[in-house]
Design an enzyme around this catalytic site. Structure first.
Site, short mmCIF file in Angstrom:
data_model
loop_
_atom_site.label_atom_id
_atom_site.label_comp_id
_atom_site.label_asym_id
_atom_site.label_seq_id
_atom_site.Cartn_x
_atom_site.Cartn_y
_atom_site.Cartn_z
N CYS A 126 -60.27 20.11 -70.54
CA CYS A 126 -61.37 19.92 -69.58
C CYS A 126 -61.56 21.19 -68.75
O CYS A 126 -60.65 21.64 -68.06
CB CYS A 126 -61.10 18.74 -68.68
SG CYS A 126 -62.44 18.51 -67.51
N GLY A 227 -66.21 20.12 -82.61
CA GLY A 227 -67.19 21.10 -82.17
C GLY A 227 -68.29 21.34 -83.17
O GLY A 227 -68.06 21.79 -84.29
C1 LIG Z 1 -70.47 14.83 -71.68
C2 LIG Z 1 -69.18 15.29 -72.28
C3 LIG Z 1 -67.98 14.80 -71.79
C4 LIG Z 1 -66.78 15.19 -72.37
N1 LIG Z 1 -65.61 14.64 -71.90
C5 LIG Z 1 -64.44 14.93 -72.51
C6 LIG Z 1 -63.24 14.29 -72.12
O1 LIG Z 1 -63.20 13.42 -71.23
N2 LIG Z 1 -62.10 14.64 -72.77
C7 LIG Z 1 -62.09 15.58 -73.77
O2 LIG Z 1 -61.03 15.87 -74.33
N3 LIG Z 1 -63.23 16.18 -74.18
C8 LIG Z 1 -64.38 15.88 -73.59
N4 LIG Z 1 -65.55 16.45 -74.03
C9 LIG Z 1 -65.52 17.38 -75.18
C10 LIG Z 1 -65.79 16.63 -76.49
O3 LIG Z 1 -64.77 15.70 -76.76
C11 LIG Z 1 -65.92 17.61 -77.68
O4 LIG Z 1 -64.68 18.28 -77.87
C12 LIG Z 1 -67.01 18.64 -77.47
O5 LIG Z 1 -68.19 18.05 -76.94
C13 LIG Z 1 -67.36 19.39 -78.76
O6 LIG Z 1 -67.77 18.51 -79.74
P1 LIG Z 1 -69.34 18.22 -80.11
O7 LIG Z 1 -69.96 19.54 -80.45
O8 LIG Z 1 -69.24 17.28 -81.27
O9 LIG Z 1 -69.97 17.62 -78.90
C14 LIG Z 1 -66.76 16.10 -73.45
C15 LIG Z 1 -67.97 16.59 -73.94
C16 LIG Z 1 -69.18 16.20 -73.38
C17 LIG Z 1 -70.46 16.73 -73.94
#
Ligand SMILES: Cc1cc2nc3c(=O)[nH]c(=O)nc-3n(C[C@H](O)[C@H](O)[C@H](O)COP(=O)(O)O)c2cc1C
Length: 370
Positions: A126, A227
């Site tokens: 985070c 990602g």
């Molecule tokens: C709104 C939002 C909240 C997120 N909250 C967390 C979280 O609580 N814990 C965590 O490990 N990653 C969190 N992430 C990261 C996602 O788990 C993920 O690793 C990241 O968005 C990349 O993946 P994506 O391109 O599929 O979105 C968050 C991402 C977004 C967009």
């Protein structure tokens, strides 16, 4: 288990030969069987129970709670969105913790294990300042000894597997995850998820999955690639190129469970307006049950845009929903606009198991990210 150089080169040869990877295939984190190679991402302010259950229905083999503050257990002062609930149809379920004190993290892990977590996941990704300045989240990417102690304390406290979700490092270009990952495995992590952006990067640029492939070659436990995976083609490319055991999908699933189905089964095609309305109304009902009307109505606003956008409904319709006072009115408008959704909704509701649910007074943080 940390891989030796010989293991790494053998693995590298295997990736070359890996070809197309089947998404609907099971794999394991410790003893926990995960039925597909698709994991639904933890997202603070998004991954409520309604989101997790929907994710399971659409093909995610593993779902994860949004991050839960272990400090909140002791001080009860965390600003919260709500409390954690665990339903029978969520399993396998990972519950994610964040914090900086190994003892408190161990205590929190015992609590989430007792409430039904199949896996305890730890947030070392985070990037939000309110979290990192407490020594938690991505801050731990720069503090390998503290990170090690946290994972070891949790692994000693629970019987279920412990997993860690990391970013590549704090600063742009950092490769800290490659040093830290194997150490966390020594500390007891049964799987690592890598979101290969730096904390500084937040969500800009692209996820550099060459780094994921490097991490895979350094550890013997399964690695999950997180990602920028939004389609089956991309999921298969990332699996083939990195040797990761599974892909994790986050933003691509917001208001779009159909993307999960496309990724797992290759079931392409946009949902009908009726399907969208039925899923959204079910989501609204579940969110209200989970969060209460007042909190749910604020929480749901972003979902209206996510569900109704992408040309599914006209823009003014979404604007109209945002002006409505209660979630009941939103439901009425949606079902009025797509009357065929009523029978779909009934069918969906009939499928969802009712009955005993575990709830845990563990505050869900509203400061998300990872
Ligand atoms: C709104 C939002 C909240 C997120 N909250 C967390 C979280 O609580 N814990 C965590 O490990 N990653 C969190 N992430 C990261 C996602 O788990 C993920 O690793 C990241 O968005 C990349 O993946 P994506 O391109 O599929 O979105 C968050 C991402 C977004 C967009």
């Amino acid at each position: 288990m940390v891989a030796t150089a010989a293991d790494a080169s053998q693995q590298a040869r295997q990736y070359h030969l890996r070809g197309v990877v089947e998404l609907r295939e099971s794999w394991k984190i410790g003893p926990v069987e995960v039925p597909t190679r698709l994991v639904l991402a933890p997202m603070a302010g998004v991954s409520v129970q309604a989101f997790r259950r929907q994710g399971r229905r659409y093909g995610a083999g593993l779902v994860c709670s949004e991050m839960v503050s272990c400090a909140g257990i002791e001080h009860r002062n965390e600003k919260t969105l709500g409390y954690l609930r665990v339903a029978a149809d969520e399993h396998p379920l990972a519950i994610q913790l964040f914090g900086s004190d190994p003892r408190a993290m161990g205590d929190a892990a015992r609590m989430v294990e007792a409430v039904g977590a199949d896996i305890v996941d730890v947030n070392f990704g985070c990037p939000v300042r309110k979290v990192t300045r407490t020594g938690a989240g991505a801050h731990l990417l720069d503090e390998p000894e503290s990170a090690y102690r946290i994972v070891a304390a949790i692994a000693e406290s629970v019987d279920v597997p412990v997993t860690v979700k990391l970013r590549r490092g704090v600063r742009n270009g950092s490769r800290a995850c490659l040093e830290l990952g194997p150490k966390l495995v020594e500390a007891g992590a049964s799987s690592l998820t890598l979101h290969p952006r730096s904390a500084e990067q937040m969500y800009t640029g692209t996820a550099d999955h060459a780094l994921t492939a490097e991490l895979v070659s350094l550890v013997k436990v399964p690695v999950v690639a997180s990602g920028d995976v939004t389609s089956r083609v991309r999921a298969q490319a990332v699996l083939a190129e990195t040797g990761a055991e599974a892909v994790m999908v986050g933003r691509g699933a917001q208001g779009n469970p159909w993307a999960l189905r496309e990724i797992v089964d290759g079931h392409a095609g946009e949902p009908s307006c009726e399907e969208v309305a039925a899923e959204l109304v079910l989501f609204i009902r579940e969110a209200v049950r989970e969060l209460g009307e007042r909190r749910a109505s604020g929480f749901l606003k972003k979902f209206y845009g996510w569900y109704l956008g992408q040309g599914r409904f006209p823009k003014p319709f979404k604007q109209e929903l945002l002006q409505l006072e209660s979630t009941e009115e939103v439901e009425r408008r949606l079902l009025g606009a797509a009357p065929g959704a009523v029978s779909l909704l009934e069918a969906l509701e009939a499928e969802i198991p009712t009955g005993a649910e575990n709830t845990l007074e563990l505050p869900i943080s509203i400061y998300g990210g990872g």
